[in-house]
Design an enzyme around this catalytic site. Structure first.
Site, mmCIF file in Angstrom:
data_model
loop_
_atom_site.group_PDB
_atom_site.id
_atom_site.type_symbol
_atom_site.label_atom_id
_atom_site.label_comp_id
_atom_site.label_asym_id
_atom_site.label_seq_id
_atom_site.Cartn_x
_atom_site.Cartn_y
_atom_site.Cartn_z
ATOM 1 N N ARG A 109 0.845 -1.156 0.024
ATOM 2 C CA ARG A 109 0.008 0.023 0.007
ATOM 3 C C ARG A 109 0.933 1.204 0.102
ATOM 4 N NH1 ARG A 109 -4.807 0.089 4.370
ATOM 5 N NH2 ARG A 109 -5.411 1.812 2.924
ATOM 6 N N CYS A 152 -1.333 6.122 8.983
ATOM 7 C CA CYS A 152 -1.600 4.842 8.597
ATOM 8 C C CYS A 152 -2.759 5.201 7.395
ATOM 9 C CB CYS A 152 -1.910 3.948 9.398
ATOM 10 S SG CYS A 152 -3.377 4.413 10.501
#
Length: 296
Positions: free
Chosen positions: A182, A240
């Site tokens: 990611r 995050c």
């Protein structure tokens, strides 16, 4: 500066605290949540540590609204205090949070309580698995505590805004706690754009724990973050996907003896703003970071 005992409690220590005769009550919070199964209530009802109250991360540890704020913006302090009282928390209590995911979700409750000024809160190291491995039992069904009277106010841990996060990326160290694929922008299962904040460095939060889900020791964590460029004299912040596992990264940094800030909006906020730059691939070289800073 925090150490491991300020942030974590073992299963044996928790059992002893629950049976202590010092008159201080332990309030247990079950914060089971995961991206692919956000509703942890069925698992909680099937079996939880005796006395634990279920905490709904999506509804009680966040305030849904404008997508441009991210998927898990911080709840208003009035809402959070109301929910904390509904969990039965009084000002003099001890609070222990846990989940079944190595504290990846429970860390959000730990961080938010600390941010709200409640300091006697710890994560059960190893989570539910550690409790079961110690040979102790679970109970089923809901727990409905008497309302508590805790008073909370935000601002007791450092945070950075969306603008400040980019500044930290180029004048300090900004850590991205997501999975490497990611971070590199190879996949993005939920947010509108793939990649990372330019200049951020990838320290996946899953590497903060061992195979049993327990946090690594302070020395190992320190080495891990130093390898990413973190030192005591440089500003460090972490983010995050939506501010949940970033709290786990913040806890690991604190165990290592560092003082991180957290970017609550995280990638889910950043990626909603088309004017914000996005980087892909591996961490940029130092000269590339400065090019991004100059807008080149």
């Amino acid at each position: 500066m925090s150490d491991r005992s300020d942030l974590l409690i073992t299963a044996d220590e928790l059992a002893a605290a629950l049976n202590a005769a010092d008159g201080r009550r332990v309030r247990l919070l079950d914060v089971r949540w995961r991206l692919d199964a956000p509703d942890g209530r069925p698992a909680y009802l099937a079996g939880h540590i005796p006395g634990a109250v279920y905490v709904d991360l999506d509804m009680q540890l966040a305030k849904k609204g404008d997508a441009r704020q991210g998927r898990h913006p911080l709840p208003p302090i009035e809402q959070f205090e109301r929910d904390a009282r509904a969990w039965g928390i009084d000002d003099g209590d001890r609070v222990v949070v846990y989940d079944d995911l190595g504290n990846m979700s429970a860390a959000r409750a730990w961080w938010l309580l600390r941010y709200g000024g409640f300091h006697d809160v710890r994560m059960l190291d190893g989570g539910l698995r550690a409790w079961l491995a110690s040979g102790r039992e679970l109970e089923s069904g809901p727990v409905h505590p008497a309302p508590g009277t805790v008073s909370l106010s935000y601002g007791h841990l450092p945070v950075v805004s969306m603008d400040e996060a980019l500044h930290v990326a180029h004048h300090g160290i900004l850590l991205d706690a997501r999975a490497p694929e990611r971070y590199r922008g190879e996949t993005e299962p939920i947010d509108p754009r793939a990649g990372h904040i330019p200049g951020a460095r990838n320290t996946p939060t899953t590497a903060n724990v061992d195979e049993s889900g327990r946090f690594l020791d302070a020395g190992s964590l320190r080495e891990r973050f130093e390898a990413a460029g973190v030192t005591e004299d440089i500003q460090v912040a972490t983010y995050c996907g939506s501010g949940v596992t970033a709290a786990h990264n913040a806890a690991a940094l604190m165990i290592a003896g560092l003082r991180p800030a957290l970017y609550p909006g995280s990638w889910s906020q950043w990626s909603q703003h088309a004017d914000r730059p996005v980087a892909t691939g591996d961490e940029p070289a130092e000269d590339e970071q400065h090019d991004v800073l100059r807008g080149e």
